[in-house]
Design an enzyme around this catalytic site. Sequence first.
Site, PDB file in Angstrom:
ATOM      1  CB  THR A  46      -1.396  44.807  32.963  1.00  0.00           C
ATOM      2  OG1 THR A  46      -1.089  46.380  33.931  1.00  0.00           O
ATOM      3  CG2 THR A  46      -1.934  45.747  32.447  1.00  0.00           C
ATOM      4  CE1 TYR A 134       4.435  47.673  40.037  1.00  0.00           C
ATOM      5  CE2 TYR A 134       3.295  45.521  40.236  1.00  0.00           C
ATOM      6  CZ  TYR A 134       3.107  47.063  39.832  1.00  0.00           C
ATOM      7  OH  TYR A 134       2.092  47.977  39.403  1.00  0.00           O
ATOM      8  CE  LYS A 162       4.883  47.913  36.470  1.00  0.00           C
ATOM      9  NZ  LYS A 162       3.686  47.013  36.394  1.00  0.00           N
ATOM     10  CB  ILE A 204       7.234  47.319  33.933  1.00  0.00           C
ATOM     11  CG1 ILE A 204       8.676  46.898  33.746  1.00  0.00           C
ATOM     12  CG2 ILE A 204       5.867  47.083  33.332  1.00  0.00           C
ATOM     13  CD1 ILE A 204       8.883  46.025  35.113  1.00  0.00           C
TER      14      ILE A 204
END
Length: 296
Positions: A46, A134, A162, A204
């Site tokens: 992001t 992740y 995540k 998250i």
Amino acid sequence: MTLFKGSGVALVTPFKDGKVNFKKLEEILNWHVECGTDAIIVCGTTGEASTMTEEERKETIKFTVDTINKRIPVIAGTGSNNTEAAIKMSKWAESIGVDGVLVITPYYNKTTQKGIFEHFKAINDSINIPIVLYNVPSRTGLNITPKTLLKLCDLNNVVAIKEASGNFSQLVEMKALCRDKIDLYSGNDDQVVPLLSLGGIGVISVAANIYPKEMHDICDLYMNGKTHEALKIQLDMLDVINSLFIETNPIPIKTAMNLKGMDVGALRLPLCDMEENNLEVLKNALENYNKTSREA
């Protein structure tokens, strides 16, 4: 070791005149602390880390650490599909005081499950701070399987994952195999409550860039036994959350922030402005949610 419980924001990187806008970044960071955000995740997907230079990433991470000044945890995105590069960035991040690192699976190379394990083991063995794995197969073309995750749980610095696969059969299997060996964070804003019901401890969040209180409240309410209240917020936000992913993240969230007057600047190519029809969908969803939240 648990890094945080609740909502960690997957922070956008504000730009101005082609450079990182540190004045705006400071403003946003302090706002998140005031709003109850539970952790800052900087220079991830992001945050457009893939279009930033190494120097820009380092400056942004260090500025974030210094500005937050231990008020809440700071987790730095240090992943790469080059294991040595991920090690180098993770060691540097540790040296300047981050609380943990978020490390994505090695994209594009299409390694095996053994390669995934060896990649994370090499990073694990090079640092002494917590690692959040992740898993986002839709972006990387690579999935951490439940059996591989169980092996990764034995690495001393791997504390959390995540999980953004969206595959709940896989999530159930992961939880059944790993139990309390690893903390679980949702990587999907529309699936926070379902993931919490599987023993997750937070999210998250992309949406937290504009709705930090709501994303914090979903987690806080659920973990304090107010599951129906948490679910109500989750469901009330469904349309606006979906609109934030109508195009590739972070295109819609950065657009939404600018629409709200947060002035986070332009996207960097190859990310580009939204298609006009999708922009209208986003505008309508933001307006409708604002009406709903005012009436609540």
